[in-house]
Each structure stands twice: as structure tokens, then as C-alpha cells.
Design a protein around this motif. Structure first.
Motif, PDB file in Angstrom:
ATOM      1  N   LYS A 179      46.325  -2.897 -45.139  1.00 46.53           N
ATOM      2  CA  LYS A 179      46.429  -1.708 -44.413  1.00 46.53           C
ATOM      3  C   LYS A 179      46.027  -2.311 -43.042  1.00 46.53           C
ATOM      4  O   LYS A 179      45.551  -3.414 -42.812  1.00 46.53           O
ATOM      5  CB  LYS A 179      45.123  -0.993 -44.924  1.00 46.53           C
ATOM      6  CG  LYS A 179      43.779  -1.425 -44.689  1.00 46.53           C
ATOM      7  CD  LYS A 179      42.744  -0.285 -45.012  1.00 46.53           C
ATOM      8  CE  LYS A 179      41.393  -1.025 -45.142  1.00 46.53           C
ATOM      9  NZ  LYS A 179      40.314  -0.041 -45.326  1.00 46.53           N
ATOM     10  N   MET A 180      46.466  -1.455 -42.029  1.00 54.23           N
ATOM     11  CA  MET A 180      46.145  -1.921 -40.780  1.00 54.23           C
ATOM     12  C   MET A 180      44.938  -1.043 -40.187  1.00 54.23           C
ATOM     13  O   MET A 180      45.072  -0.092 -39.953  1.00 54.23           O
ATOM     14  CB  MET A 180      47.349  -1.266 -39.905  1.00 54.23           C
ATOM     15  CG  MET A 180      47.026  -1.746 -38.189  1.00 54.23           C
ATOM     16  SD  MET A 180      46.909  -3.300 -38.089  1.00 54.23           S
ATOM     17  CE  MET A 180      45.696  -3.266 -36.581  1.00 54.23           C
ATOM     18  N   GLN A 181      44.018  -1.936 -40.188  1.00 52.44           N
ATOM     19  CA  GLN A 181      42.733  -1.627 -39.739  1.00 52.44           C
ATOM     20  C   GLN A 181      42.156  -2.681 -39.000  1.00 52.44           C
ATOM     21  O   GLN A 181      41.317  -3.743 -39.302  1.00 52.44           O
ATOM     22  CB  GLN A 181      41.901  -1.246 -41.028  1.00 52.44           C
ATOM     23  CG  GLN A 181      40.393  -0.649 -40.543  1.00 52.44           C
ATOM     24  CD  GLN A 181      39.612  -0.159 -41.565  1.00 52.44           C
ATOM     25  OE1 GLN A 181      39.610  -0.595 -42.807  1.00 52.44           O
ATOM     26  NE2 GLN A 181      38.701   1.009 -41.407  1.00 52.44           N
ATOM     27  N   ASN A 182      42.040  -2.587 -37.440  1.00 52.29           N
ATOM     28  CA  ASN A 182      41.346  -3.380 -36.725  1.00 52.29           C
ATOM     29  C   ASN A 182      39.952  -3.655 -36.964  1.00 52.29           C
ATOM     30  O   ASN A 182      39.057  -2.813 -37.109  1.00 52.29           O
ATOM     31  CB  ASN A 182      41.400  -2.759 -35.207  1.00 52.29           C
ATOM     32  CG  ASN A 182      41.023  -3.916 -34.235  1.00 52.29           C
ATOM     33  OD1 ASN A 182      40.220  -4.627 -34.278  1.00 52.29           O
ATOM     34  ND2 ASN A 182      41.736  -4.127 -33.049  1.00 52.29           N
ATOM     35  N   PRO A 183      39.435  -4.818 -37.211  1.00 57.15           N
ATOM     36  CA  PRO A 183      38.288  -5.256 -37.840  1.00 57.15           C
ATOM     37  C   PRO A 183      37.150  -5.027 -36.669  1.00 57.15           C
ATOM     38  O   PRO A 183      35.971  -4.783 -36.934  1.00 57.15           O
ATOM     39  CB  PRO A 183      38.064  -6.739 -38.340  1.00 57.15           C
ATOM     40  CG  PRO A 183      39.225  -7.093 -37.565  1.00 57.15           C
ATOM     41  CD  PRO A 183      40.486  -6.334 -37.516  1.00 57.15           C
ATOM     42  N   GLU A 184      37.547  -4.898 -35.305  1.00 56.54           N
ATOM     43  CA  GLU A 184      36.629  -4.864 -34.319  1.00 56.54           C
ATOM     44  C   GLU A 184      36.334  -3.460 -33.804  1.00 56.54           C
ATOM     45  O   GLU A 184      35.261  -2.744 -33.749  1.00 56.54           O
ATOM     46  CB  GLU A 184      37.131  -5.301 -33.090  1.00 56.54           C
ATOM     47  CG  GLU A 184      37.077  -7.135 -33.057  1.00 56.54           C
ATOM     48  CD  GLU A 184      35.659  -7.295 -33.459  1.00 56.54           C
ATOM     49  OE1 GLU A 184      34.833  -7.087 -32.666  1.00 56.54           O
ATOM     50  OE2 GLU A 184      35.865  -8.592 -34.162  1.00 56.54           O
ATOM     51  N   THR A 185      37.679  -2.476 -33.838  1.00 58.93           N
ATOM     52  CA  THR A 185      37.287  -1.028 -33.598  1.00 58.93           C
ATOM     53  C   THR A 185      37.259  -0.144 -34.714  1.00 58.93           C
ATOM     54  O   THR A 185      36.973   1.054 -34.711  1.00 58.93           O
ATOM     55  CB  THR A 185      38.677  -0.700 -32.689  1.00 58.93           C
ATOM     56  OG1 THR A 185      39.923  -0.893 -33.709  1.00 58.93           O
ATOM     57  CG2 THR A 185      39.171  -1.374 -31.509  1.00 58.93           C
ATOM     58  N   GLY A 186      37.706  -0.803 -36.087  1.00 56.74           N
ATOM     59  CA  GLY A 186      37.753   0.140 -37.303  1.00 56.74           C
ATOM     60  C   GLY A 186      38.814   1.121 -37.300  1.00 56.74           C
ATOM     61  O   GLY A 186      38.956   1.825 -38.293  1.00 56.74           O
ATOM     62  N   SER A 187      39.981   1.135 -36.267  1.00 57.58           N
ATOM     63  CA  SER A 187      40.830   2.173 -36.241  1.00 57.58           C
ATOM     64  C   SER A 187      42.039   1.276 -36.462  1.00 57.58           C
ATOM     65  O   SER A 187      42.514   0.261 -36.664  1.00 57.58           O
ATOM     66  CB  SER A 187      40.662   2.728 -34.656  1.00 57.58           C
ATOM     67  OG  SER A 187      41.038   1.485 -33.804  1.00 57.58           O
ATOM     68  N   GLY A 188      43.240   2.171 -36.767  1.00 57.05           N
ATOM     69  CA  GLY A 188      44.633   1.968 -36.995  1.00 57.05           C
ATOM     70  C   GLY A 188      45.601   2.554 -36.442  1.00 57.05           C
ATOM     71  O   GLY A 188      46.303   1.777 -35.742  1.00 57.05           O
ATOM     72  N   GLY A 189      46.002   3.542 -36.616  1.00 59.04           N
ATOM     73  CA  GLY A 189      47.303   4.178 -36.125  1.00 59.04           C
ATOM     74  C   GLY A 189      47.912   5.208 -36.949  1.00 59.04           C
ATOM     75  O   GLY A 189      47.289   5.625 -37.977  1.00 59.04           O
ATOM     76  N   MET A 190      49.216   5.296 -37.023  1.00 60.51           N
ATOM     77  CA  MET A 190      50.108   5.938 -38.065  1.00 60.51           C
ATOM     78  C   MET A 190      51.422   5.647 -37.853  1.00 60.51           C
ATOM     79  O   MET A 190      51.924   4.464 -37.206  1.00 60.51           O
ATOM     80  CB  MET A 190      50.108   7.495 -37.556  1.00 60.51           C
ATOM     81  CG  MET A 190      50.541   7.944 -36.295  1.00 60.51           C
ATOM     82  SD  MET A 190      50.479   9.482 -35.743  1.00 60.51           S
ATOM     83  CE  MET A 190      51.689  10.176 -36.922  1.00 60.51           C
TER      84      MET A 190
END
Length: 348
Positions: free
Chosen positions: A84-95
Motif C-alpha cells: 500500500k502507499m503509506q508514508n512512514p513519516e506522515t502516516g498518510s497516502g492519497g488516492m
């Protein structure tokens, strides 16, 4: 079909030893085969959320030069490692945007093979496989041309793309559509409110200003960090007052909003930098509401800050989901030439 039962929130795709929700999981199962209530999407474009992309840009931006290939390599590494796309620093991804290529017989989403859709759930919980190495992306923007596939669960959300708008524009709107929808809901609870939007020239901010006006705001204030953003917002004509202030400076932000017609009954925070909690609270009138739509928000700082300031305000976390949010936001874009120009300029 595997003997494990599917779960509408995707628990059956979690590969961690401990049971976690897909968003909290370290790894997701990305195999192509569907459970009966799932949908598989052929992906054509990812939209990384602003907080995630800005973090990658800072990390790979030494000496004033953004290293696009390094950003691309890190995104590929995240997706291949985590599923999955989950930035390990921000915890966020997108769509993402793509075309439905298979629908399980028990899927409740109402999608059909061939539908061109945008997902309205985060990439942080969406099983994703990238098959082209992101060869068409230079790493220098949030929108990512991509070939691969993603899987939606029974309780996921997706919207069929409208025919009258470019896909890139629809995707950019749908990425932030929770903000204007919740803003409108909150503004409607007040009689002739003053509304301040911090980050008013951005995607979520400009839509939130338009939503506030449409929902009956008496006076709207757009807060931006510098003159270039102020000029864009004035040209768009979607705020009654445009002020320049550093949202990280609590006193400066309070004074700027107050001088522009505040304090605000509703303050909407749409900037992706930390440290804006105190200023948003101080800029808000007693019995007012602060809506935080930034992934950089520290909710402990917000709660403790409000207590320490003896601020009688309601604070809401923007979840990104309000029923009907995608259709509502697209209609705002259609109705406001100023908002559309801002979006098109940013997509540039």
C-alpha cells in the motif's frame, strides 16, 4: 476461493501477526484474486496527499534541488514493502484513479467493469501493486502516472468520474472533498458566521472558502503565507478578505484574522505544516469551531493549547468523509470559476 472469510473493512488482507485494521497494518495482501465482495481497479494515476509529498520533497531536496528519481524510488519501495502507499513519516497516502477491471459477485459498491473511478478511501488502506516502475513519473509532483492494480473492500468508497471534467482535475478535487463538505455542515449551524480558512489558496482551502460562502457565511477570510498566494486568492474572488500571516505564529495569526473582521466563528485549518494549533484557537471566537484538516496537526497540542488558553471552542478532526462529499465538491468547482482557476494553475 481461499477458506478465510472476507471482511468488509479488509481484515482478511492484513498480513501482520497481530490483528490490525488495514490502515494500521504493516503489510497488506496484494494478490489479484478477489474475495466475493471486492473490486479490482486497473490504476492509471495516483494522487499523493500533500503532507506525504512535502515530506518526501524535503527529505530528497538537498541544496535546493529536489531529487525526483529518489522520490520515485522511495514511493516504489514503500508500495512494494507494505502493499500500500503509506508514508512512514506522515502516516498518510492519497488516492487513485483507474478503471474497474473485475467486480466480485457480492460487492456492494455498485460499480461495473469499465467504470472509470476515483477511490475515496486512502491509499494507506488500499492494497496496491505498481507494475510499470512509475516510469512515466519524474517524482516532481503529487500526481503520479501509474500502471498497476488496487483492490477495494466491501466497505470502501469510490466515485465514477464525471464526463465533463478532466480526470486530473476530478482527482485533485476528490482528494480533498471531505474538507468543503464538513465545512458547509458546520457553517450551516451558525447564523451569519465569520469563517476563516488557513491555507485558503490551496486545494482544500479554496473549496472550503467556496463551501462556506455557499452555506451562508456572512464574511469569509482567507489566510495565506505570502503575497504570491494572496494575489492568487484575490484573483479567484472567493474570500471577502485576504490576509498574509504565518499560521505558526499564534499572536500574528490572531491579530491578522481579527483585523480582517474576526475573530472567526468557524476556523478551518488546511495547511500541511506543524505548529498551527495555537493560532487557529486564538483566531476563533468563544463557542466557535475549529476544523483541522491537516495531517500535520498535533491533537495533543490542540487539546492542551485550548485548555491552557481557556478557549471555549469545539475542535473537530476532518475525517475526509461526509456523505455526498465528492458530488458536492465537484459542483462547487463547476459553480466557481475562481476555484477552478486555482486548481488548474496548481495542476499546471
Amino acid at each position: 476461493m481461499r477458506d478465510i472469510h472476507s471482511d468488509p473493512i479488509g481484515l482478511h488482507r492484513v498480513l501482520d501477526d497481530a490483528q490490525r485494521l488495514p490502515q494500521a497494518a504493516d503489510r497488506l495482501d496484494t494478490r489479484r484474486e478477489l474475495w466475493p465482495d471486492e473490486v479490482r481497479i486497473r490504476v492509471e494515476r495516483l494522487n499523493l496527499d500533500a503532507a506525504s509529498y512535502r515530506q518526501l520533497e524535503r527529505k530528497h531536496g538537498g541544496a535546493g534541488q529536489v531529487d525526483g528519481p529518489a522520490i520515485r524510488a522511495e514511493v516504489l519501495e514503500i508500495v512494494s514493502t507494505r502493499g500500500k502507499m503509506q508514508n512512514p513519516e506522515t502516516g498518510s497516502g492519497g488516492m487513485l484513479v483507474g478503471t474497474v477491471e473485475e467486480v466480485g459477485p457480492d460487492s456492494p459498491l455498485g460499480l461495473e467493469v469499465g467504470d472509470r473511478v476515483a477511490t475515496l478511501v486512502s491509499l494507506t488502506l488500499t492494497p496496491l501493486v505498481i507494475e510499470d516502475g512509475l516510469a512515466r513519473w519524474d517524482g516532481l509532483g503529487e500526481q503520479v502516472p501509474c500502471d498497476g492494480y488496487a483492490v477495494l473492500f466491501g466497505r470502501s468508497i469510490a466515485a465514477v468520474l464525471p464526463d465533463d471534467l478532466p480526470a486530473e482535475l476530478s482527482l485533485a478535487v476528490m482528494d480533498v472533498c471531505g474538507a468543503p463538505a464538513l465545512t458547509a455542515r458546520v457553517v450551516e449551524q451558525y447564523a451569519d458566521p465569520v469563517v476563516a480558512v488557513i491555507g485558503g489558496a490551496g486545494k482544500s482551502g479554496s473549496l472550503s472558502l467556496a463551501a462556506a460562502r455557499a452555506a451562508g457565511a456572512k464574511h469569509t477570510i482567507g489566510v495565506v503565507p505570502h503575497e504570491a498566494e494572496a494575489a492568487l486568492l484575490r484573483e479567484a474572488g472567493i474570500a471577502d478578505e485576504v490576509v498574509i500571516a504565518d499560521a505558526r505564529n499564534p499572536i500574528g495569526l490572531r491579530d491578522a484574522v481579527t483585523a480582517a473582521g474576526g475573530p472567526a466563528d468557524v476556523t478551518v485549518v488546511c495547511v500541511d505544516v506543524p505548529g498551527c494549533e495555537g493560532g487557529a484557537i486564538l483566531a476563533t471566537a468563544d463557542r466557535g469551531t475549529v476544523i483541522f484538516f491537516s495531517m500535520a496537526t498535533s491533537f495533543s497540542a490542540a487539546a492542551l493549547g485550548a485548555e491552557g488558553l481557556a478557549a471555549d471552542v469545539t475542535m473537530l478532526v476532518g475525517t475526509g468523509y461526509t456523505p455526498g462529499h465528492a458530488a458536492y465538491s465537484l459542483e462547487l468547482l463547476r459553480d466557481s470559476d475562481g476555484v477552478r482557476r486555482l486548481f488548474e494553475r496548481r495542476l499546471g
